[in-house]
Design an enzyme around this catalytic site. Structure first.
Site, mmCIF file in Angstrom:
data_model
loop_
_atom_site.group_PDB
_atom_site.id
_atom_site.type_symbol
_atom_site.label_atom_id
_atom_site.label_comp_id
_atom_site.label_asym_id
_atom_site.label_seq_id
_atom_site.Cartn_x
_atom_site.Cartn_y
_atom_site.Cartn_z
ATOM 1 N N GLN A 118 -24.064 -2.826 -24.045
ATOM 2 C CA GLN A 118 -25.326 -3.313 -24.603
ATOM 3 C C GLN A 118 -26.477 -2.393 -24.233
ATOM 4 O O GLN A 118 -26.840 -2.284 -23.063
ATOM 5 C CB GLN A 118 -25.622 -4.727 -24.108
ATOM 6 C CG GLN A 118 -26.856 -5.318 -24.761
ATOM 7 C CD GLN A 118 -27.194 -6.678 -24.214
ATOM 8 O OE1 GLN A 118 -27.274 -6.877 -23.020
ATOM 9 N NE2 GLN A 118 -27.396 -7.625 -25.105
ATOM 10 N N GLY A 119 -27.060 -1.731 -25.229
ATOM 11 C CA GLY A 119 -28.198 -0.836 -25.003
ATOM 12 C C GLY A 119 -29.492 -1.442 -25.520
ATOM 13 O O GLY A 119 -30.017 -1.027 -26.554
ATOM 14 N N SER B 270 -32.282 -2.984 -23.044
ATOM 15 C CA SER B 270 -33.423 -2.809 -22.133
ATOM 16 C C SER B 270 -33.737 -1.343 -21.876
ATOM 17 O O SER B 270 -32.861 -0.478 -21.940
ATOM 18 C CB SER B 270 -33.130 -3.486 -20.794
ATOM 19 O OG SER B 270 -32.921 -4.857 -20.966
ATOM 20 N N SER C 7 -25.135 -2.733 -20.011
ATOM 21 C CA SER C 7 -23.939 -3.400 -19.489
ATOM 22 C C SER C 7 -22.669 -2.741 -19.989
ATOM 23 O O SER C 7 -22.515 -2.527 -21.188
ATOM 24 C CB SER C 7 -23.923 -4.873 -19.911
ATOM 25 O OG SER C 7 -25.103 -5.490 -19.489
ATOM 26 N N GLU D 42 -25.882 -15.334 -26.880
ATOM 27 C CA GLU D 42 -25.785 -15.051 -25.453
ATOM 28 C C GLU D 42 -26.218 -16.264 -24.639
ATOM 29 O O GLU D 42 -25.574 -16.646 -23.683
ATOM 30 C CB GLU D 42 -26.667 -13.843 -25.108
ATOM 31 C CG GLU D 42 -26.556 -13.432 -23.656
ATOM 32 C CD GLU D 42 -27.354 -12.180 -23.351
ATOM 33 O OE1 GLU D 42 -28.437 -12.015 -23.931
ATOM 34 O OE2 GLU D 42 -26.898 -11.381 -22.525
#
Lengths: 283, 380
Positions: free
Chosen positions: B121-122, B124, B156, B242
């Site tokens: 997951q890109g 932040s 993540s 989520e």
């Protein structure tokens, strides 16, 4: 699994809310029981709801009882409603609201002087100067009273917790300081958000306990609903600022009643010990 | 109000139980929490087993109640958690399933379900965490490619991922383009030239997320999910998944741990302390209620047939703190033993510190609850 209110349950709740809002005003309430209202509640089936139809009841279950007691808690209905409900079918006149029934509950007896019938051993009961102006209390020397109705008290606590959350939100939207509604400030927002979280967690616990009818579930529900009612009332008072500390707002009545109910039905200490003991046995 | 399951749901549960009792004893030992390549291999192998048995799509295609049963039974049986497959299965996958084109779904979903490909997951960036919409990683159009430059953080599973769900800015912020517009959702292959991944070590010792530097990375326009500049809306779909369903299995696990704590305390003499007993009793009520709240939310989603709603924020707010209180209680039960990293509860205690931060801090969640559910005004 459909853990949601069905249409009949929604209608029951709406009807009870309408009856109570039309008929009862917290502003006019005193420590004398409104017997006419008690009979009207009886006629509406409030006390007889769980009795079989053959005994003049409606034959509904614990989930429906919890919904109407939530409404009673929402408006802070005074009177020994839990004891009278539990006496329906046992004490003549309780089901119809003709007889007002109270019970010895732990070390306390609410509404002793106003009641027609007292269940449990109330000999030697001495009056307290009750913290809640709308709940007269006696204390009994031998604190070994009945331990019943925990879930119904929990439902009343839930109603109160939801109401104080709504009241705080309404006030925070209306009241302006520093040029904007105080509800725009995060410090106030976060108080309100936590109130909703407590109320919704208590709601899940109370409704589930009503569906399962399990004693441990009822203890958990009472614990969380006591917590939600007491802490929400305190936070609501805080959101109201100086006004919250006066007799002008109703907030203090919610807090005082929540304290009284927390001692009735099943105390936090008893519920916590019971739940802890059950953990040992759990698979 | 009803907490019983249909015959069909009970049959699903029974079938799953039987299958779990057959496969779980055959699983190899779990790798160390610090060994992410090992965990990737372990977690994807587990996903493959699920896929071959017909449970691969349980997070997407099953009814909410079936998903709940799946999470409850796998956790009760001590089955592996989604682990390295988390972003692909619970995040990027559902997003592509609901927002992607038929070609995109065909390309990306089967490998996720089979455990062949892992996503990271890109979202932040160093200056865009809670205020995610202020992200600055830029993407310029060059023919049928986007050219991406910038940096990401808290990415993540980046160390072991094949694909990245990447948020980039495709239009500069101006009066005409507020910051929530101008963001685009891209699927970026992690082997593209120009990507540098530097794992970050968490306070629990794990490298589950990383810093990522992007230097003129070329991503095909065909990898864009949703429209250009419409990535924020696409992202909100992702985030509702989520917050709505990601923690369900863990509640079951917490209830199990609570029982283990009580029995440990009874064994080591701490049970005589009424303060500890009352604390565990209260936590028992909390986790039971969180489970009931889950059933309530799932029933609601089943009725409305929709994406999980903002009610997930109410759950996450209480759950994230209750989990921390659980492992604080574990430390009290263990005494000096709570300082031993060899103890699973000690590692879990450290991990639990992230729960009130990740997926939206508690403070952000409280704003969401106050503004979107309670209707309080936006402000300072």
């Amino acid at each position: 699994m459909d853990f949601q209110l069905d249409d009949d349950q929604r209608a029951l709740r709406a009807g009870m809310r309408q009856l109570l809002e039309g008929r009862f005003s917290l502003r006019d309430a005193t420590d004398r029981l409104d017997r006419a209202l008690w009979r009207e509640l009886g006629e509406a089936g409030f006390f007889s709801l769980a009795l079989p139809e053959a005994e003049g009841g409606v034959g509904l279950g614990l989930p429906e009882a919890v919904l109407v007691f939530e409404e009673a808690g929402r408006v802070l209905l005074p009177g020994p409603a839990v004891a009278t409900f539990l006496a329906a079918g046992v004490v003549p006149g309780a089901a119809t609201g003709e007889a007002v029934v109270t019970a010895v509950d732990g070390a306390l007896v609410p509404w002793l002087d106003e009641a027609d019938v007292v269940q449990g051993e109330a000999a030697g009961a001495v009056p307290l100067r009750s913290v809640d102006p709308l709940t007269p209390l006696h204390r009994v020397p031998d604190a070994g009273g009945l331990d019943r109705g925990a879930l119904l008290y929990a439902a009343e606590q839930l109603g109160s917790a939801v109401r104080t959350c709504e009241t705080a939100v309404q006030y925070a939207r209306r009241r302006k300081q520093f040029g904007q509604p105080i509800g725009a400030f995060q410090a106030v927002k976060h108080l309100c958000a936590q109130m909703l979280v407590r109320a919704e967690l208590a709601r899940a616990a109370v409704y589930a306990a009503a569906v399962t009818g399990d004693r441990l579930d009822a203890s958990a529900a009472k614990l969380l609903a006591d917590d939600a009612a007491v802490r929400n009332a305190r936070d609501c008072l805080q959101v109201h600022g100086g006004m919250g500390f006066t007799w002008e707002s109703d907030v203090h009545l919610h807090l005082k009643r929540a304290w009284v109910r927390a001692e009735l039905g099943r105390s936090a200490r008893a519920a916590e010990e019971e739940l802890a003991e059950a953990l040992i046995e759990a698979p | 109000m009803d907490l019983t399951y249909t015959d069909e749901e009970e049959a699903f549960r029974a079938g799953l139980r039987d299958w779990l009792s057959l496969v779980l004893p055959e699983l190899p030992a779990k790798p160390s929490p610090q060994d992410w390549p090992g965990r990737r291999a372990y977690d994807t192998a587990w996903q493959r087993l699920l896929y071959d048995a017909g449970y691969g799509e349980v997070h997407w295609d099953a009814s909410p109640t079936q998903r709940l049963i799946f999470l409850e039974e796998t956790e009760k049986a001590g089955a592996p958690y989604v682990g390295a497959n988390f972003v692909g299965l619970l995040h990027a996958g559902p997003t592509i399933a609901s927002e992607g084109t038929p070609e995109q779904r065909d390309r990306w979903l089967p490998p996720v379900l089979r455990g062949d490909e892992v996503w990271c997951q890109g979202f932040s960036e160093p200056d865009a965490g809670s205020d995610l919409a202020s992200l600055r990683t830029r993407a310029w159009r060059d023919g049928d490619h986007y050219v991406v430059s910038g940096s990401k953080i808290w990415t993540s599973h980046a160390e072991v991922a094949d694909w990245c769900e990447l948020l980039v800015r495709t239009a500069l912020v101006s009066e005409a383009v507020p910051k929530h517009r101008g963001i685009t959702w891209l699927a970026m292959p992690m082997d593209a030239p120009g990507i540098t991944v530097r794992p970050l070590r968490t306070l629990a010792g794990s490298t589950e997320f990383a810093e990522m530097f992007l230097d003129d990375v070329r991503v095909p326009v065909a990898n864009r999910v949703g429209e250009e500049n419409d990535g924020w809306r696409v992202t909100m779909v992702t985030l509702s998944y989520e917050r709505g369903t990601a923690f369900v299995g863990e509640v079951v696990a917490c209830r199990r741990v609570l029982g283990e704590l009580a029995r440990e305390a009874r064994g080591n003499g701490r049970w005589g302390d009424p303060a500890l007993r009352r604390r565990l009793g209260r936590l028992s009520a909390e986790f039971s209620a969180l489970w009931r709240l889950t059933q309530w939310n799932v029933s609601e989603a089943q009725r409305t047939g929709g994406v999980p709603g903002v009610g997930g924020s109410v759950f996450k707010l209480r759950y994230s703190h209750a989990r921390q209180e659980l492992y604080d209680a574990a430390a009290e039960v263990l005494g000096a033993g709570s300082l031993d990293l060899a103890h699973e509860w000690t590692l879990d205690r450290l991990s639990s510190l992230s729960y009130t931060i990740a997926a939206g801090t508690s403070q952000i969640q409280q704003n969401i609850v106050a503004e979107r559910i309670l209707g309080l005004p936006k402000g300072r």
